[in-house]
Design a protein around this motif. Structure first.
Motif, mmCIF file in Angstrom:
data_model
loop_
_atom_site.group_PDB
_atom_site.id
_atom_site.type_symbol
_atom_site.label_atom_id
_atom_site.label_comp_id
_atom_site.label_asym_id
_atom_site.label_seq_id
_atom_site.Cartn_x
_atom_site.Cartn_y
_atom_site.Cartn_z
ATOM 1 N N PRO A 63 40.820 117.454 -2.577
ATOM 2 C CA PRO A 63 41.817 116.448 -2.150
ATOM 3 C C PRO A 63 41.458 115.062 -2.645
ATOM 4 O O PRO A 63 40.298 114.674 -2.695
ATOM 5 N N VAL A 64 42.462 114.320 -3.028
ATOM 6 C CA VAL A 64 42.284 112.960 -3.535
ATOM 7 C C VAL A 64 42.819 111.981 -2.499
ATOM 8 O O VAL A 64 43.942 112.127 -2.014
ATOM 9 N N GLU A 65 41.984 111.012 -2.111
ATOM 10 C CA GLU A 65 42.417 110.002 -1.154
ATOM 11 C C GLU A 65 43.454 109.089 -1.800
ATOM 12 O O GLU A 65 43.252 108.573 -2.883
ATOM 13 N N GLN A 66 44.559 108.931 -1.102
ATOM 14 C CA GLN A 66 45.641 108.095 -1.624
ATOM 15 C C GLN A 66 45.680 106.771 -0.883
ATOM 16 O O GLN A 66 45.508 106.730 0.330
ATOM 17 N N THR A 67 45.889 105.704 -1.604
ATOM 18 C CA THR A 67 45.982 104.362 -1.036
ATOM 19 C C THR A 67 47.430 103.904 -1.091
ATOM 20 O O THR A 67 48.049 103.916 -2.155
ATOM 21 N N THR A 68 47.960 103.570 0.094
ATOM 22 C CA THR A 68 49.344 103.121 0.186
ATOM 23 C C THR A 68 49.387 101.597 0.225
ATOM 24 O O THR A 68 48.715 100.979 1.038
ATOM 25 N N THR A 69 50.139 101.019 -0.654
ATOM 26 C CA THR A 69 50.284 99.564 -0.726
ATOM 27 C C THR A 69 51.653 99.171 -0.184
ATOM 28 O O THR A 69 52.671 99.652 -0.673
ATOM 29 N N THR A 70 51.647 98.341 0.848
ATOM 30 C CA THR A 70 52.893 97.869 1.443
ATOM 31 C C THR A 70 53.151 96.433 0.987
ATOM 32 O O THR A 70 52.306 95.558 1.160
ATOM 33 N N ILE A 71 54.297 96.228 0.398
ATOM 34 C CA ILE A 71 54.670 94.906 -0.097
ATOM 35 C C ILE A 71 55.488 94.202 0.984
ATOM 36 O O ILE A 71 56.518 94.708 1.430
ATOM 37 N N VAL A 72 54.982 93.063 1.442
ATOM 38 C CA VAL A 72 55.670 92.275 2.464
ATOM 39 C C VAL A 72 56.279 91.051 1.796
ATOM 40 O O VAL A 72 55.571 90.232 1.204
ATOM 41 N N ARG A 73 57.574 90.943 1.868
ATOM 42 C CA ARG A 73 58.263 89.792 1.299
ATOM 43 C C ARG A 73 58.184 88.619 2.280
ATOM 44 O O ARG A 73 58.336 88.805 3.481
ATOM 45 N N THR A 74 57.929 87.447 1.743
ATOM 46 C CA THR A 74 57.776 86.267 2.590
ATOM 47 C C THR A 74 58.729 85.162 2.151
ATOM 48 O O THR A 74 59.236 85.164 1.024
ATOM 49 N N THR A 75 58.940 84.235 3.066
ATOM 50 C CA THR A 75 59.779 83.067 2.809
ATOM 51 C C THR A 75 58.954 81.816 3.094
ATOM 52 O O THR A 75 58.253 81.752 4.110
#
Length: 265
Positions: free
Chosen positions: A66-78
């Motif tokens: 198994p390969v560890e997966q990294t999830t990247t969450t993009i947060v839009r800002t103002t």
């Protein structure tokens, strides 16, 4: 020839044959003391066991680890421009902050109620918690409703700073429906007048005010020349009042003076 004679001759012939071959006619058993080489060695039987591994099954290949997966969450800002009080000096400081998009009314009010830390400058806020009930925006005009109880517990100088913080911040804020150009204030839904630094006097109740009406309070802003006025310079909190009819004054009749006739000459 009789049968007996024939039988006797046959026996003699066999005996002669045996004598001719050199075999001794001896019924005794002879013992050999010397045993030929390897005849006396016991026979050993060795058993060889062959282990055969089961054949590798032919079919699905081995699963990869198994390969560890990294999830990247993009947060839009103002980017939002906020105003706070500079320590005990009293003037205001503009701070640029990035807030998650979309910036709700509650988030913006919470930012005004809580001064940021770690800016290198001692900042505080004059906007007390729960001072702002909320605000509505219509065609670029933001109407801010204030809490009567919280406002009445705030002294006049802090009231001015709080009003300026709110007005300066909102007039640089852009809502999903567009930017805010002006702001006015109410208390529990009733229009009030507030101190306008650019005038050195109070506004009319519910009068729309612009960003430039409060910039003289910002740190580093050029001084503004104001004309003194006789109006009060504090926020007017509306209270219930009873209208008293004014008294009517009846003017007294005027007296007309007639000059006397000059005597005849």
């Amino acid at each position: 020839m009789t049968p007996t004679i024939r039988h006797t001759r046959g026996l003699l012939a066999v005996a002669g044959l045996l004598v001719g071959c050199g075999l001794p006619i001896d019924e005794r058993v002879q013992t050999f003391d010397e045993v030929p080489f390897d005849l006396a060695t016991p026979t050993t039987t060795s058993t060889t066991t062959t282990t055969t591994e089961p054949p590798t099954p032919v079919g699905e290949p081995d699963e990869p680890p198994p390969v560890e997966q990294t999830t990247t969450t993009i947060v839009r800002t103002t980017v939002v421009e906020l105003f706070y009080v500079l320590g005990a000096r009293g003037d205001l400081q503009q701070i640029t902050s990035s807030l998650p998009t979309p910036v709700s009314d509650a988030v913006l009010i919470d930012q005004l109620e809580n001064a940021p830390s770690g800016t290198g400058t001692p900042l505080r806020t004059a906007v007390a918690r729960n001072l702002i009930n909320g605000y509505t925006v219509d065609r670029g005009l933001a109407v801010v409703d204030l809490n009567r109880g919280v406002l009445s517990r705030t002294n006049s100088s802090e009231q001015r700073r709080a009003i300026a913080q709110i007005a300066l911040t909102l007039t640089l804020f852009t809502t999903p429906d567009g930017g805010i150009g002006q702001v006015s204030f109410t208390v529990e839904g009733e229009a009030i007048s507030v101190f306008v630094p650019a005038r050195g006097a109070n506004s009319a109740p519910g009068e729309p005010l612009a960003h430039s009406d409060f910039t003289s309070l910002v740190s580093g802003a050029p001084p503004t020349t104001t004309t003194p006025s006789t109006s009060t310079t504090s926020t007017t909190i509306p209270t219930s009042s009873t209208t008293v009819p004014s008294s009517t004054t009846t003017p007294s009749p005027s007296t007309t003076t007639t000059p006397e006739d000059s005597p005849e000459q």
